[in-house]
Design a protein around this motif. Structure first.
Motif, PDB file in Angstrom:
ATOM      1  N   SER A  22      35.450  -7.680 -31.290  1.00 23.09           N
ATOM      2  CA  SER A  22      34.807  -8.560 -32.263  1.00 23.09           C
ATOM      3  C   SER A  22      33.938  -9.548 -31.494  1.00 23.09           C
ATOM      4  O   SER A  22      34.337 -10.066 -30.457  1.00 23.09           O
ATOM      5  CB  SER A  22      35.837  -9.289 -33.124  1.00 23.09           C
ATOM      6  OG  SER A  22      36.686 -10.075 -32.330  1.00 23.09           O
ATOM      7  N   LYS A  24      31.168 -12.904 -32.008  1.00 25.64           N
ATOM      8  CA  LYS A  24      30.596 -13.935 -32.863  1.00 25.64           C
ATOM      9  C   LYS A  24      29.492 -14.614 -32.069  1.00 25.64           C
ATOM     10  O   LYS A  24      29.742 -15.253 -31.048  1.00 25.64           O
ATOM     11  CB  LYS A  24      31.617 -14.963 -33.306  1.00 25.64           C
ATOM     12  CG  LYS A  24      30.981 -16.036 -34.184  1.00 25.64           C
ATOM     13  CD  LYS A  24      31.990 -16.921 -34.847  1.00 25.64           C
ATOM     14  CE  LYS A  24      31.367 -18.014 -35.686  1.00 25.64           C
ATOM     15  NZ  LYS A  24      30.494 -17.599 -36.739  1.00 25.64           N
ATOM     16  N   GLN A  26      26.388 -17.311 -31.717  1.00 26.35           N
ATOM     17  CA  GLN A  26      26.060 -18.643 -32.235  1.00 26.35           C
ATOM     18  C   GLN A  26      24.810 -19.143 -31.528  1.00 26.35           C
ATOM     19  O   GLN A  26      24.711 -19.086 -30.299  1.00 26.35           O
ATOM     20  CB  GLN A  26      27.228 -19.589 -31.981  1.00 26.35           C
ATOM     21  CG  GLN A  26      27.069 -20.933 -32.634  1.00 26.35           C
ATOM     22  CD  GLN A  26      28.307 -21.780 -32.431  1.00 26.35           C
ATOM     23  OE1 GLN A  26      28.931 -21.758 -31.392  1.00 26.35           O
ATOM     24  NE2 GLN A  26      28.648 -22.551 -33.438  1.00 26.35           N
ATOM     25  N   LEU A  56      32.891  -5.279 -34.432  1.00 31.21           N
ATOM     26  CA  LEU A  56      32.506  -6.143 -35.544  1.00 31.21           C
ATOM     27  C   LEU A  56      31.680  -7.281 -34.961  1.00 31.21           C
ATOM     28  O   LEU A  56      32.149  -8.020 -34.094  1.00 31.21           O
ATOM     29  CB  LEU A  56      33.756  -6.689 -36.239  1.00 31.21           C
ATOM     30  CG  LEU A  56      33.542  -7.639 -37.405  1.00 31.21           C
ATOM     31  CD1 LEU A  56      32.909  -6.887 -38.576  1.00 31.21           C
ATOM     32  CD2 LEU A  56      34.864  -8.259 -37.822  1.00 31.21           C
ATOM     33  N   ASP A  58      29.618 -10.640 -35.789  1.00 38.15           N
ATOM     34  CA  ASP A  58      29.347 -11.727 -36.732  1.00 38.15           C
ATOM     35  C   ASP A  58      28.038 -12.402 -36.318  1.00 38.15           C
ATOM     36  O   ASP A  58      27.983 -13.124 -35.325  1.00 38.15           O
ATOM     37  CB  ASP A  58      30.503 -12.719 -36.710  1.00 38.15           C
ATOM     38  CG  ASP A  58      30.306 -13.921 -37.610  1.00 38.15           C
ATOM     39  OD1 ASP A  58      29.185 -14.131 -38.122  1.00 38.15           O
ATOM     40  OD2 ASP A  58      31.278 -14.665 -37.799  1.00 38.15           O
ATOM     41  N   THR A  60      26.269 -14.381 -38.447  1.00 38.56           N
ATOM     42  CA  THR A  60      25.960 -15.400 -39.456  1.00 38.56           C
ATOM     43  C   THR A  60      25.348 -16.658 -38.853  1.00 38.56           C
ATOM     44  O   THR A  60      24.604 -17.357 -39.534  1.00 38.56           O
ATOM     45  CB  THR A  60      27.217 -15.774 -40.272  1.00 38.56           C
ATOM     46  OG1 THR A  60      28.244 -16.211 -39.382  1.00 38.56           O
ATOM     47  CG2 THR A  60      27.709 -14.605 -41.096  1.00 38.56           C
ATOM     48  N   PHE A  90      27.410  -8.152 -39.514  1.00 41.38           N
ATOM     49  CA  PHE A  90      27.294  -8.843 -40.790  1.00 41.38           C
ATOM     50  C   PHE A  90      26.644 -10.197 -40.608  1.00 41.38           C
ATOM     51  O   PHE A  90      26.771 -10.847 -39.581  1.00 41.38           O
ATOM     52  CB  PHE A  90      28.636  -8.953 -41.527  1.00 41.38           C
ATOM     53  CG  PHE A  90      29.626  -9.911 -40.928  1.00 41.38           C
ATOM     54  CD1 PHE A  90      29.719 -11.212 -41.403  1.00 41.38           C
ATOM     55  CD2 PHE A  90      30.474  -9.512 -39.910  1.00 41.38           C
ATOM     56  CE1 PHE A  90      30.642 -12.094 -40.863  1.00 41.38           C
ATOM     57  CE2 PHE A  90      31.399 -10.383 -39.372  1.00 41.38           C
ATOM     58  CZ  PHE A  90      31.486 -11.683 -39.847  1.00 41.38           C
ATOM     59  N   GLY A  91      25.871 -10.579 -41.621  1.00 43.60           N
ATOM     60  CA  GLY A  91      25.140 -11.830 -41.623  1.00 43.60           C
ATOM     61  C   GLY A  91      24.293 -11.893 -42.874  1.00 43.60           C
ATOM     62  O   GLY A  91      24.321 -10.988 -43.696  1.00 43.60           O
ATOM     63  N   THR A 116      28.690  -9.224 -45.884  1.00 47.19           N
ATOM     64  CA  THR A 116      29.954  -9.953 -45.789  1.00 47.19           C
ATOM     65  C   THR A 116      30.866  -9.317 -44.742  1.00 47.19           C
ATOM     66  O   THR A 116      30.771  -8.114 -44.466  1.00 47.19           O
ATOM     67  CB  THR A 116      30.713  -9.970 -47.138  1.00 47.19           C
ATOM     68  OG1 THR A 116      31.164  -8.645 -47.434  1.00 47.19           O
ATOM     69  CG2 THR A 116      29.842 -10.511 -48.260  1.00 47.19           C
ATOM     70  N   GLU A 117      31.755 -10.121 -44.213  1.00 41.38           N
ATOM     71  CA  GLU A 117      32.731  -9.646 -43.241  1.00 41.38           C
ATOM     72  C   GLU A 117      33.673  -8.630 -43.872  1.00 41.38           C
ATOM     73  O   GLU A 117      34.052  -7.637 -43.247  1.00 41.38           O
ATOM     74  CB  GLU A 117      33.517 -10.829 -42.677  1.00 41.38           C
ATOM     75  CG  GLU A 117      34.529 -10.444 -41.616  1.00 41.38           C
ATOM     76  CD  GLU A 117      35.234 -11.642 -41.013  1.00 41.38           C
ATOM     77  OE1 GLU A 117      35.881 -11.462 -39.967  1.00 41.38           O
ATOM     78  OE2 GLU A 117      35.148 -12.758 -41.572  1.00 41.38           O
TER      79      GLU A 117
END
Length: 126
Positions: A22, A24, A26, A56, A58, A60, A90-91, A116-117
């Motif tokens: 996963s 993420k 930023q 996965l 992320d 966003t 996803f975002g 969506t997640e």
């Protein structure tokens, strides 16, 4: 002083013979971010013979990449692209869908974009 956060967090889980990564993202990713994350991914995948990875991502809070970081991302995809079975991104920004389509050229598995997640996780678990 206004400090903008940026970087890439990674989580690694193993379920049976499958790996789940996963990510993420930023802010705006830098070359230095990839200098940190690439050895983690390399060592996680090197320890397993014929890894089958589901990821996965992320996006966003992703604002983009510096030019050199985009090159690092491209090289990472070339190096490990054949080890990924599925990558779910996803975002909520439209440009991420286009980036996901371009990235799909460099990996052997399936890559899909979700809003969506929950949708992304459901697809990974199919």
């Amino acid at each position: 002083m206004d400090m903008k956060r940026h970087g890439l967090a990674i989580g690694i889980d193993r379920v049976g013979d499958q790996f789940f990564l996963s990510f993420k993202a930023q802010g705006k990713l830098t070359h230095e971010d990839y200098l940190t994350i690439t050895p983690m991914i390399d060592s996680a995948l090197a320890a397993v013979e014929k890894p089958h990875v589901k990821a996965l991502f992320d996006a966003t809070e992703l604002e983009g990449w510096e030019l050199r970081a985009a090159w690092d991302d491209f090289n990472l995809g070339l190096k490990h692209g054949n080890q990924f079975d599925k990558i779910a991104v996803f975002g909520d920004k439209r440009w991420r869908d286009h980036l996901a389509k371009i990235a799909a050229w460099f990996i052997s598995g399936d890559l899909k974009f979700f809003h969506t997640e929950e949708e992304a996780i459901a697809w990974l678990n199919e």
